[in-house]
Design an enzyme around this catalytic site. Structure first.
Site, PDB file in Angstrom:
ATOM      1  N   SER A  48       0.825  -1.217   0.000  1.00  0.00           N
ATOM      2  CA  SER A  48       0.000   0.000   0.000  1.00  0.00           C
ATOM      3  C   SER A  48       0.851   1.255   0.000  1.00  0.00           C
ATOM      4  CB  SER A  48      -0.867   0.059   1.271  1.00  0.00           C
ATOM      5  OG  SER A  48      -1.937  -0.812   1.164  1.00  0.00           O
TER       6      SER A  48
ATOM      7  N   ALA B 192       2.896  -2.001   3.998  1.00  0.00           N
ATOM      8  CA  ALA B 192       2.692  -0.981   5.019  1.00  0.00           C
ATOM      9  C   ALA B 192       2.256  -1.741   6.271  1.00  0.00           C
ATOM     10  CB  ALA B 192       1.597  -0.017   4.580  1.00  0.00           C
TER      11      ALA B 192
ATOM     12  N   ASN C 163       2.212   3.746  10.706  1.00  0.00           N
ATOM     13  CA  ASN C 163       1.494   4.236  11.897  1.00  0.00           C
ATOM     14  C   ASN C 163       1.862   3.327  13.058  1.00  0.00           C
ATOM     15  OD1 ASN C 163      -0.332   2.306  10.146  1.00  0.00           O
ATOM     16  ND2 ASN C 163      -0.950   1.984  12.270  1.00  0.00           N
TER      17      ASN C 163
ATOM     18  N   HIS D 142      -3.371   0.684  -4.757  1.00  0.00           N
ATOM     19  CA  HIS D 142      -2.814  -0.473  -5.471  1.00  0.00           C
ATOM     20  C   HIS D 142      -3.197  -0.358  -6.943  1.00  0.00           C
ATOM     21  CE1 HIS D 142      -1.437  -3.070  -2.129  1.00  0.00           C
ATOM     22  NE2 HIS D 142      -2.291  -2.334  -1.447  1.00  0.00           N
TER      23      HIS D 142
ATOM     24  N   TYR E 177      -8.833 -10.135   2.395  1.00  0.00           N
ATOM     25  CA  TYR E 177     -10.023  -9.395   2.864  1.00  0.00           C
ATOM     26  C   TYR E 177     -10.873  -8.864   1.711  1.00  0.00           C
ATOM     27  CZ  TYR E 177      -7.187  -5.151   2.151  1.00  0.00           C
ATOM     28  OH  TYR E 177      -6.407  -4.169   1.608  1.00  0.00           O
ATOM     29  N   GLU E 178     -10.329  -8.901   0.483  1.00  0.00           N
ATOM     30  CA  GLU E 178     -11.141  -8.488  -0.669  1.00  0.00           C
ATOM     31  C   GLU E 178     -12.196  -9.561  -0.991  1.00  0.00           C
ATOM     32  OE1 GLU E 178      -8.646  -6.580  -3.937  1.00  0.00           O
ATOM     33  OE2 GLU E 178      -7.080  -7.052  -2.492  1.00  0.00           O
TER      34      GLU E 178
ATOM     35  N   MET F 249      -1.863  -6.679   6.841  1.00  0.00           N
ATOM     36  CA  MET F 249      -2.904  -7.570   6.285  1.00  0.00           C
ATOM     37  C   MET F 249      -2.449  -8.279   5.014  1.00  0.00           C
ATOM     38  SD  MET F 249      -6.033  -4.879   6.737  1.00  0.00           S
ATOM     39  CE  MET F 249      -6.143  -3.834   8.191  1.00  0.00           C
ATOM     40  N   SER F 250      -1.145  -8.433   4.840  1.00  0.00           N
ATOM     41  CA  SER F 250      -0.675  -9.049   3.588  1.00  0.00           C
ATOM     42  C   SER F 250       0.554  -9.905   3.858  1.00  0.00           C
ATOM     43  CB  SER F 250      -0.322  -7.941   2.587  1.00  0.00           C
ATOM     44  OG  SER F 250       0.797  -7.207   3.044  1.00  0.00           O
TER      45      SER F 250
ATOM     46  N   HIS G  50      -5.544  -9.084  -1.661  1.00  0.00           N
ATOM     47  CA  HIS G  50      -5.612  -9.404  -0.236  1.00  0.00           C
ATOM     48  C   HIS G  50      -6.792 -10.341   0.010  1.00  0.00           C
ATOM     49  CE1 HIS G  50      -3.852  -5.368  -0.601  1.00  0.00           C
ATOM     50  NE2 HIS G  50      -3.164  -5.641   0.478  1.00  0.00           N
TER      51      HIS G  50
ATOM     52  N   HIS H 194      -6.727   4.770   6.428  1.00  0.00           N
ATOM     53  CA  HIS H 194      -5.940   4.321   5.275  1.00  0.00           C
ATOM     54  C   HIS H 194      -5.194   5.478   4.599  1.00  0.00           C
ATOM     55  CE1 HIS H 194      -4.653   1.635   2.123  1.00  0.00           C
ATOM     56  NE2 HIS H 194      -5.337   2.260   1.176  1.00  0.00           N
TER      57      HIS H 194
HETATM   58  N1  HPA Z   1      -2.701  -2.749  11.130  1.00  0.00           N
HETATM   59  C1  HPA Z   1      -2.881  -3.582  10.095  1.00  0.00           C
HETATM   60  N2  HPA Z   1      -2.482  -3.298   8.861  1.00  0.00           N
HETATM   61  C2  HPA Z   1      -1.859  -2.122   8.668  1.00  0.00           C
HETATM   62  C3  HPA Z   1      -1.634  -1.213   9.702  1.00  0.00           C
HETATM   63  C4  HPA Z   1      -2.094  -1.543  11.011  1.00  0.00           C
HETATM   64  O1  HPA Z   1      -1.936  -0.783  11.984  1.00  0.00           O
HETATM   65  N3  HPA Z   1      -1.007  -0.142   9.165  1.00  0.00           N
HETATM   66  C5  HPA Z   1      -0.839  -0.411   7.837  1.00  0.00           C
HETATM   67  N4  HPA Z   1      -1.352  -1.620   7.525  1.00  0.00           N
END
Ligand code: HPA
Length: 271
Positions: free
Chosen positions: A28, A111, A233, A59, A83-84, A209-210, A81, A245
Site C-alpha cells: 500500500s 505498510a 502508523n 494499489h 479481505y477483498e 494484512m498481507s 488481499h 488508510h
Molecule cells: N494494522 C494492520 N495493517 C496495517 C496497519 C495496522 O496498523 N497499518 C498499515 N497496515
C-alpha cells in the site's frame, strides 16, 4: 491451476526475451518505487490471462518488467488481499506466476502498524520472520506437486543472505534499518488495542494484512524470500490516534526515496 499459471506466464513472456530474476511485490502506497525502475514495460493485470484486478485504493494493478541496478525484475504494482473476498489460492496466483516466469528471489513489501515501541512511523523494517494470524493458508487443499512439497519447511522463511544484503545496503546509505517479526492478520478492520497487546506478547513487532500468504506460497516454490515493512502508523492502542488508510498512504509516500534507494542498492548486492 497449473495450466492457468502457464497461460499467464506465456503472455507475460511475449513482452521480453530475458526472464526476470527478482520479483517485487509493492505494498500500500509503495507503488511509486517503479519510478526508479529502468526499461519499463507495463502490463495491466486485466490483460494477463487469469489475473484478478486490484480493488484497493493505493494499489495500481499492473505488472512491470524492467531493470533495477542492471538486474531483470518483475514488479507487481498492486497486490491482492484475502479481505477483498478472494480465496487464498487467488491471492497467491500472481506470486506463483512470478515463479513460473523464472524469478528466484522475491521481495515482499508492505505498510504495517508498529507494535515494537522502538519503532516510529516512517521506519523501514527488514522482516526476519512472520506469524500467521490469518487463520488461513494458501496451501490448504490438494498439494500441487509440480509447485512444491506437501509440508514446506519455514525455518528460514526470510532468507538470511537476502536480509544481509538489505543490512549492507542500509549501512552503505547510513540508514538505521531495523529488523522485526511481522504478524499477518486477515483485516479489513484494523486491530483492537487488546489484539495489538496480544500480538506484542506473542512476539510480533509489526502487524499488517498481507505478505504472509505470498511468503508461504513462495517458500513452497523454493524461492528465496525477503521483505520490508514500512511502519506507516503505530498500531492501535500503542498510539492514541485513530487509524485511517489515507494516513497509511501518506506516510508510505514520505519514505519513498529511502525505500527506493534501499531496494535498488540491496538488489545490486543480491548474488
Ligand atoms: N494494522 C494492520 N495493517 C496495517 C496497519 C495496522 O496498523 N497499518 C498499515 N497496515
Amino acid at each position: 491451476m497449473y495450466e492457468k499459471l502457464g497461460a499467464a506466464a506465456k503472455h507475460i513472456g511475449t513482452f521480453k526475451d530475458t526472464p526476470p530474476r527478482v520479483g517485487i511485490i509493492l505494498g500500500s502506497g509503495l507503488g511509486a518505487f517503479v519510478d526508479s525502475v529502468e526499461n519499463q514495460i507495463h502490463i495491466p493485470y486485466q490483460e494477463i490471462p487469469h489475473f484478478r484486478d486490484c480493488t484497493v485504493e493505493g494499489h495500481q494493478g499492473r505488472l512491470i518488467l524492467g531493470t533495477v541496478n542492471d538486474v531483470d525484475v518483475a514488479i507487481l504494482q498492486g497486490r491482492l488481499h484475502a479481505y477483498e473476498g478472494l480465496p487464498m489460492e487467488e491471492v497467491v496466483f500472481p506470486t506463483r506466476v512470478l515463479a513460473t516466469l523464472g524469478v528466484e528471489k522475491l521481495i515482499l513489501t508492505n505498510a504495517a502498524g508498529g507494535i515494537n515501541q522502538d519503532y516510529i512511523p516512517g521506519d523501514i523494517v527488514c522482516i526476519s520472520d512472520h506469524i500467521n494470524m490469518m487463520a488461513a493458508n494458501p496451501l490448504i487443499g490438494p498439494n500441487i506437486n509440480e509447485l512444491g512439497p506437501r509440508f514446506p519447511d519455514m525455518t528460514q522463511a526470510y532468507n538470511p543472505e537476502l536480509q544481509d544484503a538489505f543490512k549492507a545496503a542500509a549501512k552503505d546509505m547510513g540508514y538505521n534499518l531495523k529488523t522485526g517479526i511481522y504478524a499477518g492478520v486477515l483485516g479489513p478492520t484494523y486491530e483492537t488495542p487488546a489484539e495489538v497487546r496480544m500480538l506484542g506478547i506473542i512476539g510480533a513487532d509489526m502487524v499488517g494484512m498481507s505478505t504472509v500468504p505470498e511468503s508461504i506460497a513462495a517458500n513452497h516454490l523454493g524461492i528465496q524470500v525477503c521483505g520490508l515493512s514500512c511502519i506507516t502508523n503505530m498500531a492501535a492502542g500503542i498510539s492514541k490516534s485513530k487509524l485511517d488508510h489515507s494516513e497509511v498512504k501518506e506516510q508510505a509516500l514520505k519514505v519513498m526515496k529511502t525505500f527506493s534507494d534501499l531496494l535498488t542498492t540491496a538488489i545490486g548486492k543480491f548474488k
